[in-house]
Design an enzyme around this catalytic site. Structure first.
Site, PDB file in Angstrom:
ATOM      1  CG  HIS A 220      -2.154  -0.912   0.842  1.00 16.18           C
ATOM      2  ND1 HIS A 220      -2.281  -2.178   1.320  1.00 16.18           N
ATOM      3  CD2 HIS A 220      -3.205  -0.721   0.000  1.00 16.18           C
ATOM      4  CE1 HIS A 220      -3.370  -2.719   0.819  1.00 16.18           C
ATOM      5  NE2 HIS A 220      -3.949  -1.863   0.018  1.00 16.18           N
TER       6      HIS A 220
ATOM      7  NE  ARG B 283      -6.376   0.846  -2.469  1.00 15.34           N
ATOM      8  CZ  ARG B 283      -5.851   0.993  -3.686  1.00 15.34           C
ATOM      9  NH1 ARG B 283      -5.696   2.198  -4.205  1.00 15.34           N
ATOM     10  NH2 ARG B 283      -5.450  -0.058  -4.368  1.00 15.34           N
TER      11      ARG B 283
ATOM     12  NE  ARG C 110     -11.433  -1.224  -0.825  1.00 20.68           N
ATOM     13  CZ  ARG C 110     -10.157  -1.488  -1.073  1.00 20.68           C
ATOM     14  NH1 ARG C 110      -9.839  -2.416  -1.956  1.00 20.68           N
ATOM     15  NH2 ARG C 110      -9.205  -0.830  -0.462  1.00 20.68           N
TER      16      ARG C 110
ATOM     17  CD  GLU D 140      -9.970  -7.531  -2.687  1.00 21.03           C
ATOM     18  OE1 GLU D 140      -8.978  -6.847  -2.963  1.00 21.03           O
ATOM     19  OE2 GLU D 140     -10.784  -7.218  -1.792  1.00 21.03           O
TER      20      GLU D 140
ATOM     21  CG  ASN E 289      -3.070  -4.112  -6.296  1.00 24.86           C
ATOM     22  OD1 ASN E 289      -2.545  -4.104  -7.398  1.00 24.86           O
ATOM     23  ND2 ASN E 289      -3.617  -3.037  -5.764  1.00 24.86           N
ATOM     24  CG  ASP E 290      -5.581  -7.914  -1.905  1.00 27.19           C
ATOM     25  OD1 ASP E 290      -4.540  -8.214  -1.279  1.00 27.19           O
ATOM     26  OD2 ASP E 290      -6.269  -6.928  -1.640  1.00 27.19           O
TER      27      ASP E 290
ATOM     28  NE  ARG F 294      -1.395  -5.456  -1.714  1.00 33.86           N
ATOM     29  CZ  ARG F 294      -2.590  -4.899  -1.921  1.00 33.86           C
ATOM     30  NH1 ARG F 294      -3.690  -5.592  -1.705  1.00 33.86           N
ATOM     31  NH2 ARG F 294      -2.688  -3.667  -2.332  1.00 33.86           N
TER      32      ARG F 294
ATOM     33  CB  CYS G 158      -9.999  -0.916  -8.864  1.00 36.82           C
ATOM     34  SG  CYS G 158     -10.462  -2.238  -7.753  1.00 36.82           S
TER      35      CYS G 158
HETATM   36  C1  PEP Z   1      -6.564  -4.790  -5.095  1.00 37.89           C
HETATM   37  O1  PEP Z   1      -6.419  -5.682  -4.246  1.00 37.89           O
HETATM   38  O2  PEP Z   1      -6.148  -4.878  -6.262  1.00 37.89           O
HETATM   39  C2  PEP Z   1      -7.238  -3.539  -4.734  1.00 37.89           C
HETATM   40  C3  PEP Z   1      -7.536  -2.650  -5.644  1.00 37.89           C
HETATM   41  O3  PEP Z   1      -7.478  -3.320  -3.424  1.00 37.89           O
HETATM   42  P1  PEP Z   1      -6.332  -2.891  -2.391  1.00 37.89           P
HETATM   43  O4  PEP Z   1      -5.084  -2.638  -3.182  1.00 37.89           O
HETATM   44  O5  PEP Z   1      -6.796  -1.693  -1.681  1.00 37.89           O
HETATM   45  O6  PEP Z   1      -6.204  -4.079  -1.503  1.00 37.89           O
HETATM   46 MG    MG Z   2      -7.499  -5.550  -2.389  1.00 39.83          MG
END
Ligand code: PEP
Ligand code: MG
Length: 842
Positions: free
Chosen positions: A460, A566, A602, A701, A724-725, A735, A772
């Site tokens: 993050h 977020r 979200r 995700e 990402n997740d 990650r 996203c």
């Molecule tokens: C993701 O997981 O790709 C996502 C957009 O959510 P975050 O990065 O906030 O976990």
């Molecule tokens: Mg995520």
């Protein structure tokens, strides 16, 4: 040039010293003498106001060294410092150097144009020539005291006078490459702690000591280097067996193999390998080491000394627990040796020089714990800085690091943003790791770039840096080699860090930075226009936001909506959760920025790497696989209700949609919809204006969600892929872990297959699906997503102009026909080169 302020109780003495200095060829340095009180400053004494004026008269950004004579002169100088403007404070040093010798030595250094640090070091060494000439090196007790910063040995440190009673002694030679540095010293202390014996240690080679064998700081003050002889003098019931155990430890090289020794951090060496570009762009600025910075605790007195001592001890216990938790979390990432640093920090916390002395200052001086702790941290870290060995000098950083951790625990602070207070010129921030809380709290008009030891491209922190357009590099292991204030260039695209670059390299970097700015400006001009591929298909480009501020940036950069708000960032950097009204206010601001454009809000995704102190979530072995996102809502019902009420109320005037994170099954979607509906019913009963119904979507995700997309689609209105997740869970690769970066590529065929499943399922059921995750701002990622057929791509606001241009350069029909070939590939690398081939028309 550095300025010099001479403070003496006697104005005449101060002026005479100034004229002595001028008379020895230092006429041109900025220097002022002050002191004396009363009419014409004729009486003996010092005045803080005069010292403030004196500092002001010689002040420049290069700093000012203040030398004082004794007693209250030091206190007046400290008080003067408190009155100075905040931005000047970091540039002022009050030195413990002897007044006459120190001032003469300092003046010579100032005349040479040296830095404040060098001037101060030289001043503090002012007595050395005289001592050497008279063959009277510092006495053993005073050298220990100099390093510990106390005038008399503390009770906890035992008696360090001539040997008495039944002591047994043994002399041993230390063979470790770096001598008795923090890790072996910590091992020694742990060993000593397990015996009923009192130990004094002396460095015979340097005639230093004896000092208590139970204090890391005192042991370090002995400055024991490789092949130096150390005497262990032990008394007590288990004296003999303790000596045997110490000898075994020394013989075993304190458990450090030669191989390991070579891999110890070398202050001078830089190892560029393993660096990862985590946020694109070039940044130039002075290094600012987060861990090396202290904290300011205001002088304050405790209301009740016993309570204050209890609060202090409890804070120490909290930091100990935190260190143990960090160590557990990093077990798989760090070597045994690297992990020992956490033990060394835990030992420092309880070191008599810090722990006992802080308690003593609370009990005897009646100070507040934070102030007392600050005094000790300052004394002990300064003592380390005076040591001749570069490796041991680095321990000052450990003391300050522990100092900050405990200080934060004492005042209940999370985040270190305010550490940058007073800094106004651009800096490149160096830190082991940054929590999202810390990252979010920095002033990015000052922080131009970020370099971290940990943290991968989808952490993050990295996402925040990208959102803000701040270049960042991860995987930088050699923090110890960077000195504060050194010029640095970083390149977040290729993952390069250049410390103290040559003028030519600097000029090149400035030019590259300028060109990049111009190119961005050109793209920004076109950012309002739609992103239509060569073959005429429209791809909506949305923005990921975390605050109303991001929303404004998103609109300026041409966002056509927000694909991800977020909201958990509204919960960070605070002591309590935001109220319904506060959240409502933030949502309205975002709505106002986007006007009629759609905004996907979200629901808060707390947990994983986004921990929030006041929620007191239990610590978990694998937070990313733990109680995160929607899994928290049942147990935090009130928080959830306030959150949804705020969203539904704000949605009354705007085009809002709700999206839920971490979905894994259909039941969750059904339950969440009915929970939201219940909240709508309450609002309805209360007659509160709000919107209902509104679209409710799920994030794809988790692998479970991707595999179940067909079934999920019937209970939600839309999907958005959290690449990402999804990547971390499909690849079983955390990650934030820089060692697993090669597994963290969303273009891996397994991740693309999961996305394909979800896109096809959504479209079969007539539902929209966007993306996203960070994949949406990756050049190849955009091409792959076009091939997969997503409807919308949402990304960091700063990336929108470039992404739109990228889409305009692609031919979606060609990419669609390429899909079967992409599916044949076995790695992300192969997929990336296939896309490159296509781009080059091969
Ligand atoms: C993701 O997981 O790709 C996502 C957009 O959510 P975050 O990065 O906030 O976990
Ligand atoms: Mg995520």
């Amino acid at each position: 040039m550095v300025g010099l302020v001479i403070v003496s109780h006697s104005r005449k003495l101060a002026e005479a010293l100034a004229s002595l200095i001028r008379g020895t060829g230092n006429e041109a340095i900025p220097m002022v003498a002050t002191g004396g009180v009363g009419e014409g400053a004729q009486e003996l004494g010092t005045d803080a106001g005069d010292i403030v004026d004196a500092i002001g008269s010689v002040y420049s950004d290069e700093g000012v060294l203040v030398l004082t004579d004794l007693g209250s002169a030091v206190l007046s100088a400290e008080l003067a410092l408190e009155f100075l403007p905040d931005e000047q404070k970091p540039h002022i040093r009050i030195s413990s150097a002897p007044l006459v010798e120190g001032a003469v030595s300092a003046a010579v250094q100032i005349g040479l144009g040296s830095s404040l640090q060098d001037v101060e070091l030289e001043a503090r060494g002012g007595l050395v020539p005289k001592q050497e000439h008279l063959d009277q090196p510092e006495t053993s007790s005073s050298s220990a005291d100099t390093a510990s910063g106390t005038e008399t040995p503390s009770a906890a440190s035992g008696s360090f006078g001539p040997e008495t009673g039944n002591r047994v002694e043994r002399v041993m030679t230390i063979t470790n490459v770096h001598g008795l540095h923090a890790r072996p010293a910590a091992k020694l202390i742990r060993l000593i702690g397990s015996f009923d014996a009192d130990v004094e240690v002396s460095n015979l080679s340097r005639k230093l000591g004896p000092v208590s064998g139970r204090s890391l700081n005192r042991l370090s003050s002995l400055n024991v280097l490789q092949n130096e002889r150390v005497r262990f003098s032990v008394s007590g019931p288990e004296a003999a067996s303790l000596l045997d155990a110490v000898e075994a430890l020394v013989d075993d090289n304190f458990g450090e193999s030669e191989e390991q020794l070579e891999s110890l951090p070398q202050p001078e060496s830089k190892n560029p390998e393993g660096l990862i570009g985590i946020s694109d762009g070039i940044a130039i600025g002075k290094a600012f080491l987060l861990t090396s910075h202290g904290f300011e605790a205001e002088k304050a007195f405790a209301e009740d000394r016993d309570t204050e001592a209890r609060l202090f001890t409890e804070a120490v216990e909290r930091v100990e627990a935190d260190l143990a938790a960090k160590k557990r979390m990093l077990v798989s990432r760090l070597s045994e040796q690297e992990l020992e640093i956490f033990d060394a920090h835990a030992i420092l916390l309880r070191d008599p020089e810090l722990f006992d002395e802080t308690l003593r200052l609370i009990a005897d001086g009646g100070y507040k714990a934070a102030y007392a702790w600050g005094l000790r941290v300052k004394k002990v870290s300064q003592a380390y800085e005076t040591l001749s060995d570069a490796y041991l000098r680095q321990r000052a950083k450990d003391v300050r690091d522990v100092g900050v951790q405990l200080h934060d625990a004492l005042i209940g602070k999370d985040g270190s943003g305010e550490l940058l207070t007073g800094i106004s010129s651009p800096v490149i921030l160096f830190a082991d790791d940054l929590t999202p809380t810390q990252t979010a709290s920095f002033d990015f008009s000052i922080v131009k770039g970020v370099v971290t030891r940990f943290g991968g491209p989808t952490s993050h922190t990295a996402i925040l840096c990208r959102a803000l357009g701040i270049p960042a590099v991860g995987g930088f292991a050699d923090m110890e080699s960077v000195a504060d204030g050194t010029m640095v260039i970083i390149d977040g695209k290729v993952g390069a860090v250049s410390i103290d670059p040559q003028e030519g390299e600097l000029a090149e970097a400035r030019e590259a930075e300028r060109q990049k700015r111009e190119e961005l400006e050109r793209l920004r001009q076109k950012a309002e226009e739609a992103a239509i591929s060569i073959d005429g298909s429209l791809v909506e480009v949305f923005a990921n936001i975390a605050s109303p501020r991001d929303a404004e940036l998103a609109i300026r950069n041409g966002a056509e909506g927000s694909g991800l708000f977020r909201t958990e960032f509204l919960f960070l950097n605070r002591k309590t959760a935001p109220t319904e009204e506060e959240q409502f206010g933030a949502f309205v601001k975002v709505g106002e920025a986007f006007g009629e454009k759609p905004v996907i809000i979200r629901t808060f995704d707390i947990g994983g790497d986004k921990q929030i102190d006041y929620m007191r979530l239990p610590s978990e072995a694998n937070p990313f696989l733990g109680v995160r996102g929607l899994r928290l809502y049942e147990t935090h019902r009130e928080l959830f209700t306030a959150h949804i009420r705020a969203i539904l109320r704000a949605a009354f005037s705007f085009n809002f949609q709700i999206m839920v994170p971490m979905v894994v099954e259909v039941d969750e979607c059904i339950r969440i919809r009915s929970a939201i509906e219940e909240i709508h019913n309450d609002l309805e009963r209360e007659g509160v204006k709000h919107r209902w119904p509104l679209p409710i979507g799920a994030m794809i995700e988790t692998p479970a969600a991707a595999l179940l997309a067909e079934k999920l689609a019937s209970s939600v209105d839309f999907f958005s892929i959290g690449s990402n997740d999804l990547t971390q869970y499909v690849m079983a690769a955390e990650r934030g872990n820089p060692d697993l970066v090669h597994f963290s590529d969303p273009l891996h065929p397994a991740v693309l297959s999961a996305i394909k499943l979800a896109v096809e399922a959504a479209h079969r059921q007539g539902k929209r699906i966007g993306v996203c995750g960070e994949m949406g701002s990756d050049r190849d990622g955009i091409a792959a997503l076009l091939a997969l057929g997503v409807d919308e791509i949402s990304m960091s606001p700063a990336k929108i102009p470039e992404a739109k241009e990228r889409i305009r350069s692609l031919d979606r029909s060609k990419l669609l026909s390429l899909l079967p070939r992409l599916e044949q590939e076995g790695s992300a690398k192969a997929i990336r080169s296939l896309l490159k081939e296509l781009e080059e028309g091969r």
